[in-house]
Write a protein that holds these residues in place. Structure first.
Motif, PDB file in Angstrom:
ATOM      1  N   VAL A 101       0.848  -1.203  -0.100  1.00  9.70           N
ATOM      2  CA  VAL A 101      -0.050  -0.084  -0.043  1.00  9.70           C
ATOM      3  C   VAL A 101       0.800   1.335   0.018  1.00  9.70           C
ATOM      4  O   VAL A 101       0.631   2.339  -0.703  1.00  9.70           O
ATOM      5  CB  VAL A 101      -1.042  -0.058   1.330  1.00  9.70           C
ATOM      6  CG1 VAL A 101      -1.679   1.257   1.373  1.00  9.70           C
ATOM      7  CG2 VAL A 101      -2.108  -1.037   1.122  1.00  9.70           C
ATOM      8  N   GLY A 102       1.980   1.247   0.856  1.00 10.93           N
ATOM      9  CA  GLY A 102       2.940   2.570   0.837  1.00 10.93           C
ATOM     10  C   GLY A 102       3.519   2.400  -0.426  1.00 10.93           C
ATOM     11  O   GLY A 102       3.435   3.872  -0.922  1.00 10.93           O
ATOM     12  N   GLU A 103       3.876   1.622  -0.940  1.00 10.60           N
ATOM     13  CA  GLU A 103       4.639   1.716  -2.462  1.00 10.60           C
ATOM     14  C   GLU A 103       3.767   2.179  -3.430  1.00 10.60           C
ATOM     15  O   GLU A 103       4.250   3.076  -4.102  1.00 10.60           O
ATOM     16  CB  GLU A 103       5.112   0.312  -2.773  1.00 10.60           C
ATOM     17  CG  GLU A 103       6.231  -0.072  -1.896  1.00 10.60           C
ATOM     18  CD  GLU A 103       6.835  -1.690  -2.454  1.00 10.60           C
ATOM     19  OE1 GLU A 103       6.155  -2.161  -3.539  1.00 10.60           O
ATOM     20  OE2 GLU A 103       7.662  -2.093  -1.728  1.00 10.60           O
ATOM     21  N   GLY A 104       2.371   1.672  -3.093  1.00 14.95           N
ATOM     22  CA  GLY A 104       1.414   2.253  -4.396  1.00 14.95           C
ATOM     23  C   GLY A 104       1.218   3.744  -4.074  1.00 14.95           C
ATOM     24  O   GLY A 104       0.990   4.552  -4.978  1.00 14.95           O
ATOM     25  N   MET A 105       1.469   4.256  -2.790  1.00 15.41           N
ATOM     26  CA  MET A 105       1.143   5.840  -2.331  1.00 15.41           C
ATOM     27  C   MET A 105       2.498   6.578  -2.599  1.00 15.41           C
ATOM     28  O   MET A 105       2.673   7.770  -2.188  1.00 15.41           O
ATOM     29  CB  MET A 105       0.894   5.727  -0.985  1.00 15.41           C
ATOM     30  CG  MET A 105      -0.587   5.192  -0.765  1.00 15.41           C
ATOM     31  SD  MET A 105      -1.072   4.911   0.859  1.00 15.41           S
ATOM     32  CE  MET A 105      -1.370   7.087   1.298  1.00 15.41           C
ATOM     33  N   LYS A 106       3.615   5.778  -3.161  1.00 17.16           N
ATOM     34  CA  LYS A 106       4.895   6.389  -3.636  1.00 17.16           C
ATOM     35  C   LYS A 106       5.672   6.754  -2.042  1.00 17.16           C
ATOM     36  O   LYS A 106       6.187   7.877  -1.938  1.00 17.16           O
ATOM     37  CB  LYS A 106       4.845   7.504  -4.575  1.00 17.16           C
ATOM     38  CG  LYS A 106       4.361   7.116  -5.835  1.00 17.16           C
ATOM     39  CD  LYS A 106       4.352   8.118  -6.714  1.00 17.16           C
ATOM     40  CE  LYS A 106       4.070   7.456  -8.160  1.00 17.16           C
ATOM     41  NZ  LYS A 106       2.520   7.047  -8.121  1.00 17.16           N
ATOM     42  N   ILE A 107       5.399   6.233  -0.918  1.00 20.61           N
ATOM     43  CA  ILE A 107       5.783   6.490   0.050  1.00 20.61           C
ATOM     44  C   ILE A 107       7.365   5.975   0.225  1.00 20.61           C
ATOM     45  O   ILE A 107       7.765   4.888  -0.075  1.00 20.61           O
ATOM     46  CB  ILE A 107       5.089   6.018   1.550  1.00 20.61           C
ATOM     47  CG1 ILE A 107       3.769   6.600   1.438  1.00 20.61           C
ATOM     48  CG2 ILE A 107       5.879   6.195   2.835  1.00 20.61           C
ATOM     49  CD1 ILE A 107       2.814   6.090   2.643  1.00 20.61           C
ATOM     50  N   ASP A 108       8.234   6.872   0.656  1.00 15.61           N
ATOM     51  CA  ASP A 108       9.747   6.702   0.731  1.00 15.61           C
ATOM     52  C   ASP A 108      10.026   5.738   2.101  1.00 15.61           C
ATOM     53  O   ASP A 108       9.840   6.147   3.344  1.00 15.61           O
ATOM     54  CB  ASP A 108      10.417   7.869   0.556  1.00 15.61           C
ATOM     55  CG  ASP A 108      11.956   7.398   0.722  1.00 15.61           C
ATOM     56  OD1 ASP A 108      12.436   6.375   0.622  1.00 15.61           O
ATOM     57  OD2 ASP A 108      12.765   8.690   0.217  1.00 15.61           O
ATOM     58  N   TYR A 109      10.533   4.799   2.104  1.00 14.31           N
ATOM     59  CA  TYR A 109      10.904   3.999   3.241  1.00 14.31           C
ATOM     60  C   TYR A 109      12.449   3.901   3.731  1.00 14.31           C
ATOM     61  O   TYR A 109      12.793   3.124   4.410  1.00 14.31           O
ATOM     62  CB  TYR A 109      10.572   2.452   3.124  1.00 14.31           C
ATOM     63  CG  TYR A 109       9.128   2.060   2.937  1.00 14.31           C
ATOM     64  CD1 TYR A 109       8.117   2.654   3.670  1.00 14.31           C
ATOM     65  CD2 TYR A 109       8.629   0.977   1.876  1.00 14.31           C
ATOM     66  CE1 TYR A 109       6.839   2.442   3.540  1.00 14.31           C
ATOM     67  CE2 TYR A 109       7.420   0.749   1.694  1.00 14.31           C
ATOM     68  CZ  TYR A 109       6.429   1.434   2.720  1.00 14.31           C
ATOM     69  OH  TYR A 109       5.244   1.011   2.660  1.00 14.31           O
ATOM     70  N   ASP A 110      13.097   5.000   3.061  1.00 12.85           N
ATOM     71  CA  ASP A 110      14.587   5.385   3.424  1.00 12.85           C
ATOM     72  C   ASP A 110      14.877   5.209   4.765  1.00 12.85           C
ATOM     73  O   ASP A 110      16.045   4.837   5.100  1.00 12.85           O
ATOM     74  CB  ASP A 110      15.109   6.319   2.680  1.00 12.85           C
ATOM     75  CG  ASP A 110      15.339   5.818   1.181  1.00 12.85           C
ATOM     76  OD1 ASP A 110      15.208   4.599   0.789  1.00 12.85           O
ATOM     77  OD2 ASP A 110      15.516   6.703   0.238  1.00 12.85           O
ATOM     78  N   VAL A 111      13.938   5.634   5.675  1.00  9.19           N
ATOM     79  CA  VAL A 111      14.370   5.931   7.104  1.00  9.19           C
ATOM     80  C   VAL A 111      14.291   4.737   7.780  1.00  9.19           C
ATOM     81  O   VAL A 111      14.670   4.439   9.105  1.00  9.19           O
ATOM     82  CB  VAL A 111      13.280   6.933   7.815  1.00  9.19           C
ATOM     83  CG1 VAL A 111      13.320   8.163   7.300  1.00  9.19           C
ATOM     84  CG2 VAL A 111      11.728   6.203   7.805  1.00  9.19           C
ATOM     85  N   LEU A 112      13.742   3.613   7.109  1.00 11.18           N
ATOM     86  CA  LEU A 112      13.626   2.127   7.791  1.00 11.18           C
ATOM     87  C   LEU A 112      14.986   1.431   7.393  1.00 11.18           C
ATOM     88  O   LEU A 112      15.564   1.372   6.359  1.00 11.18           O
ATOM     89  CB  LEU A 112      12.458   1.331   7.288  1.00 11.18           C
ATOM     90  CG  LEU A 112      11.237   2.136   7.549  1.00 11.18           C
ATOM     91  CD1 LEU A 112      10.104   1.278   7.218  1.00 11.18           C
ATOM     92  CD2 LEU A 112      11.001   2.287   9.017  1.00 11.18           C
ATOM     93  N   THR A 113      15.649   0.778   8.407  1.00 10.66           N
ATOM     94  CA  THR A 113      16.695  -0.189   8.272  1.00 10.66           C
ATOM     95  C   THR A 113      16.712  -1.181   7.128  1.00 10.66           C
ATOM     96  O   THR A 113      17.780  -0.981   6.127  1.00 10.66           O
ATOM     97  CB  THR A 113      17.109  -0.918   9.494  1.00 10.66           C
ATOM     98  OG1 THR A 113      17.230   0.144  10.536  1.00 10.66           O
ATOM     99  CG2 THR A 113      18.417  -1.455   9.228  1.00 10.66           C
ATOM    100  N   GLY A 114      15.683  -1.637   6.822  1.00 13.40           N
ATOM    101  CA  GLY A 114      15.249  -2.675   5.826  1.00 13.40           C
ATOM    102  C   GLY A 114      15.365  -2.025   4.338  1.00 13.40           C
ATOM    103  O   GLY A 114      15.536  -2.984   3.492  1.00 13.40           O
ATOM    104  N   ALA A 115      15.155  -0.766   4.300  1.00 11.32           N
ATOM    105  CA  ALA A 115      15.203  -0.071   3.005  1.00 11.32           C
ATOM    106  C   ALA A 115      16.648  -0.310   2.418  1.00 11.32           C
ATOM    107  O   ALA A 115      16.501  -0.297   1.083  1.00 11.32           O
ATOM    108  CB  ALA A 115      14.810   1.366   3.226  1.00 11.32           C
ATOM    109  N   LYS A 116      17.502  -0.357   3.013  1.00  8.08           N
ATOM    110  CA  LYS A 116      18.954  -0.647   2.233  1.00  8.08           C
ATOM    111  C   LYS A 116      19.216  -2.127   2.453  1.00  8.08           C
ATOM    112  O   LYS A 116      19.966  -2.686   1.265  1.00  8.08           O
ATOM    113  CB  LYS A 116      19.802   0.023   3.248  1.00  8.08           C
ATOM    114  CG  LYS A 116      19.639   1.637   3.409  1.00  8.08           C
ATOM    115  CD  LYS A 116      20.759   2.317   4.123  1.00  8.08           C
ATOM    116  CE  LYS A 116      20.426   4.023   4.147  1.00  8.08           C
ATOM    117  NZ  LYS A 116      19.165   4.301   4.741  1.00  8.08           N
ATOM    118  N   SER A 117      18.914  -2.709   3.517  1.00  3.48           N
ATOM    119  CA  SER A 117      19.535  -4.138   3.637  1.00  3.48           C
ATOM    120  C   SER A 117      18.335  -5.158   3.197  1.00  3.48           C
ATOM    121  O   SER A 117      18.705  -6.441   2.891  1.00  3.48           O
ATOM    122  CB  SER A 117      20.024  -4.524   4.988  1.00  3.48           C
ATOM    123  OG  SER A 117      18.751  -4.276   5.823  1.00  3.48           O
ATOM    124  N   GLY A 118      17.233  -4.773   3.165  1.00  2.23           N
ATOM    125  CA  GLY A 118      16.072  -5.491   2.625  1.00  2.23           C
ATOM    126  C   GLY A 118      15.457  -6.195   3.808  1.00  2.23           C
ATOM    127  O   GLY A 118      16.192  -6.444   4.953  1.00  2.23           O
TER     128      GLY A 118
END
Length: 227
Positions: free
Chosen positions: A8-25
Motif C-alpha cells: 500500500v505504501g509503495e502504491g502511495m509512493k511513500i519513501d521507506y529510506d528511514v527504515l533499516t530494511g530499506a537498505k538491507s532488505g
C-alpha cells in the motif's frame, strides 16, 4: 498483513529510506511491520505534542461521533471519547483524562467484546454480511450507500429509507433524513471520481487511472517483500 501495508505504501509512493530494511532488505512482512512500528512510535514521541489546532480537529471529530447523541448526554459522550484515546493522543488533543471508573469500564468492555468476537462468535454467512454500499451501479451510473450514521449522504430516498425507525428518530431530533434538502446529500448515489471537494470533482482522472494501473501491478497476489 505487513506485506499488504508495505505494498500500500509503495502504491502511495511513500519513501521507506528511514527504515533499516530499506537498505538491507526485509526478510518478511513481519520484520517490515516491526521496523515501521518502531519508527512510528519514535515519530509520535517527537511530533505528537499538545496544540490548539489538534484540539480543534478533535472537537470536530468528536461532534461527528456524537452526532446522534442527545444533548443531555453529550458531555458524558465526550468523556467516553476521551477514554477511547491513549494517553499520548489525549494529551496532544488537550483533552482531560476521563474518570478512572469510566476508563476501566471502557477498557473492560472492549476487552470483553474482543474475547466474545474471537472465541464465541461463529463466522457470519455471506448472505448476512453487513452491507454498507450497494453491490451494483444504479441507473444513474452511481452507487448508493445503504446505511448512514450521521447525515444521509448518498442514500436513496426510498419509502423504506424515509420511513424506517432511524429516519423517525432523526426526524424527531430535527436531523435530515434521506431525500431531504434536494440534491444536498447526493440522493442519486456516489461516483468515486466525483467525491471530495466540489472544486476538484472530475479533475485528475487520467492520472488516477494511471496510478490505479500501477497499484494493481504492485498489489499482485504474487507480490513479495522488497529486497
Amino acid at each position: 498483513m505487513g506485506l499488504f501495508w508495505m505494498k500500500v505504501g509503495e502504491g502511495m509512493k511513500i519513501d521507506y529510506d528511514v527504515l533499516t530494511g530499506a537498505k538491507s532488505g526485509w526478510k518478511d512482512g513481519l520484520q517490515f511491520t516491526r521496523e515501521l512500528e518502531k519508527w512510528s512510535d519514535e515519530y509520535e514521541e517527537r511530533n505528537m505534542v499538545p496544540a490548539e489546532s489538534n484540539k480543534e480537529t478533535a472537537d470536530h471529530t468528536t461532534a461527528l461521533l456524537l452526532y446522534a447523541v442527545p444533548d443531555a448526554f453529550k458531555d458524558a459522550g465526550r468523556k467516553v471519547v476521551s477514554a477511547l484515546m491513549d494517553s499520548r493522543l489525549r494529551k496532544a488533543m488537550l483533552y482531560p483524562d476521563p474518570p478512572a471508573m469510566l476508563q476501566w469500564l471502557v477498557d473492560t468492555g472492549l476487552a470483553t467484546r474482543k474475547l466474545v468476537l474471537r472465541h464465541l462468535t461463529l463466522p457470519r454467512p455471506f448472505a448476512w454480511r453487513k452491507r454498507i454500499v450497494a453491490d451494483d451501479v444504479n441507473a444513474h451510473g452511481r452507487i448508493f450507500k445503504l446505511i448512514w450514521d450521521t447525515e444521509p449522504w448518498y442514500v436513496e430516498p426510498t419509502f423504506a429509507n424515509r420511513w424506517c425507525l432511524q429516519s423517525w428518530v432523526d426526524w424527531m431530533a430535527g436531523r435530515p433524513i434521506p431525500g431531504d434538502e434536494g440534491e444536498k446529500y447526493f440522493p442519486r448515489g456516489f461516483k468515486s471520481s466525483h467525491m471530495g471537494p466540489a472544486f476538484l470533482v472530475g479533475k485528475g482522472l487520467a492520472q488516477a487511472e494511471k496510478d490505479e494501473d500501477q497499484i494493481r501491478e504492485i498489489m499482485r497476489c504474487d507480490a513479495t517483500v522488497s529486497t
